[in-house]
Every structure is written in C-alpha cells, then in structure tokens.
Design an enzyme around this catalytic site. Structure first.
Site, PDB file in Angstrom:
ATOM      1  N   ARG A  18       0.578  -1.261   0.338  1.00 45.06           N
ATOM      2  CA  ARG A  18       0.537  -0.076   0.210  1.00 45.06           C
ATOM      3  C   ARG A  18       0.696   1.725  -0.365  1.00 45.06           C
ATOM      4  O   ARG A  18       1.469   1.075   0.765  1.00 45.06           O
ATOM      5  CB  ARG A  18      -1.044   0.006   1.841  1.00 45.06           C
ATOM      6  CG  ARG A  18      -1.599   1.149   1.704  1.00 45.06           C
ATOM      7  CD  ARG A  18      -2.280   1.390   3.161  1.00 45.06           C
ATOM      8  NE  ARG A  18      -2.698   2.179   3.720  1.00 45.06           N
ATOM      9  CZ  ARG A  18      -3.050   2.248   4.466  1.00 45.06           C
ATOM     10  NH1 ARG A  18      -2.437   2.400   5.894  1.00 45.06           N
ATOM     11  NH2 ARG A  18      -3.634   4.062   4.997  1.00 45.06           N
ATOM     12  N   ASN A  74      -0.839   2.520  16.642  1.00 44.31           N
ATOM     13  CA  ASN A  74      -0.685   3.330  15.167  1.00 44.31           C
ATOM     14  C   ASN A  74      -2.555   3.284  14.928  1.00 44.31           C
ATOM     15  O   ASN A  74      -2.879   2.600  14.617  1.00 44.31           O
ATOM     16  CB  ASN A  74      -0.110   3.048  14.337  1.00 44.31           C
ATOM     17  CG  ASN A  74      -0.035   3.400  13.145  1.00 44.31           C
ATOM     18  OD1 ASN A  74      -1.492   4.346  12.708  1.00 44.31           O
ATOM     19  ND2 ASN A  74       0.725   3.453  12.274  1.00 44.31           N
TER      20      ASN A  74
HETATM   21  C1  DQA Z   1      -0.414   6.672   9.006  1.00 43.97           C
HETATM   22  C2  DQA Z   1      -1.377   7.516   9.286  1.00 43.97           C
HETATM   23  C3  DQA Z   1      -2.681   8.221   9.023  1.00 43.97           C
HETATM   24  O1  DQA Z   1      -3.206   9.240   8.364  1.00 43.97           O
HETATM   25  C4  DQA Z   1      -3.067   6.286   7.676  1.00 43.97           C
HETATM   26  O2  DQA Z   1      -4.581   6.685   7.172  1.00 43.97           O
HETATM   27  C5  DQA Z   1      -2.763   5.668   8.140  1.00 43.97           C
HETATM   28  C6  DQA Z   1      -1.717   5.325   8.483  1.00 43.97           C
HETATM   29  C7  DQA Z   1       0.363   6.107   9.132  1.00 43.97           C
HETATM   30  O3  DQA Z   1       1.167   5.090  10.529  1.00 43.97           O
HETATM   31  O4  DQA Z   1       1.392   6.926   9.449  1.00 43.97           O
HETATM   32  O5  DQA Z   1      -3.597   4.626   7.679  1.00 43.97           O
HETATM   33  O6  DQA Z   1      -1.591   6.470  10.667  1.00 43.97           O
END
Ligand code: DQA
Length: 146
Positions: A18, A74
């Site tokens: 991704r 996260n």
């Molecule tokens: C994230 C940042 C977020 O904005 C995003 O939606 C993610 C990953 C990061 O680890 O940088 O899915 O949390």
C-alpha cells in the site's frame, strides 16, 4: 515480565503493498517481527493486534486495561476522526503511546489533526518502522518510572 500490546488500525495489514512511497516496503509481519525483537531485548512480552474494524479496536483497548502494562497504537485513519477510539484510550489507566509511520503533520490537512493525541501519553510520527522502536523505548521508560 511487563506486557506490551501493539495495536494496528485499518489498512495497516496492507503495508508493503500500500502506498509504498509513503509507508515503505516493510509488510506488517516484518514490522511486528522487528517490534517483538526490540521489545524482548527491552524486557517486554509483546503481543500484536491488527483490525480494520473500529469496534474490534475499541474492544481490544477495553480488554487491554487488565492484561497489559503499556500500549502502543497506530490508529491509522481512525486517528483523525474516531471519538470512540479516543474515548477508549482516555478510559485506560495504563500508558498509551500513539505512533505513525508517516509524519502526519507534513501531509494533507485532514491528517494534521489527531483526536487521539490529547489522551495519549505521547506521540511518535514520521520515522517509518523506527517510530515503533522509538515508542518501545519510551514505553520501557514509562513502565520503569511506574
Ligand atoms: C498512518 C497515518 C494515517 O493518516 C493513515 O490513515 C494511515 C497510517 C501512519 O502510520 O502514518 O493509515 O497512521
């Protein structure tokens, strides 16, 4: 041995595939292996959990209160709008560290706000998989200082 839970939010199961220009080439298993290795060298027993589902993340946080000494999360896209996740983090009497792979403050405006940060003990954002390693070190300090 102190117990640490790492929670990964939606789409993080797609890491490695991704938007690799933003999130890098490491997949979630590789990141979890890195976390477990560093975690055990810091003296933690580490569990990892990923879900794309807001309710499952809330339930996991509720269960974590009794089972873990410290939590790293996260929240991925939920960072920016999930009041349910925010309230679950606020309810936990154990330290919670918010982590992001990317620097959310250098990205789109909608990512520059976290509804989680004000109830987390601290935030680490922008260092790729190293963000988790830095969070583990912070977690070790938090657990040591009680
Ligand atoms: C994230 C940042 C977020 O904005 C995003 O939606 C993610 C990953 C990061 O680890 O940088 O899915 O949390």
């Amino acid at each position: 041995m102190p117990k640490l839970l790492v929670i990964h939010g939606p789409n993080l199961n797609m890491l490695g595939d991704r938007e690799t220009d933003i999130y890098g080439n490491a997949n979630l298993k590789e990141i979890n292996d890195l976390i477990k290795k560093e975690g055990s060298s810091l003296g933690f027993e580490v569990d990892a959990f990923q879900s794309n589902d807001e309710g499952s993340l809330v339930s996991k946080l509720q269960e974590a209160q009794a089972k873990y000494d410290v939590i790293i999360i996260n929240p991925a896209a939920f960072t920016h709008y999930s009041i349910a996740l925010r309230d679950a983090v606020a309810a936990i009497k154990k330290p919670v560290i918010e982590v992001h792979l990317s620097n959310i403050y250098s990205r789109e405006e909608f990512r520059q706000k976290s509804v989680i940060s004000s109830v987390a003990n601290g935030v680490i954002s922008g260092f790729g998989p190293q963000s988790y390693i830095l969070a583990l070190r912070a977690a070790a300090q938090l657990v040591k200082s009680g």
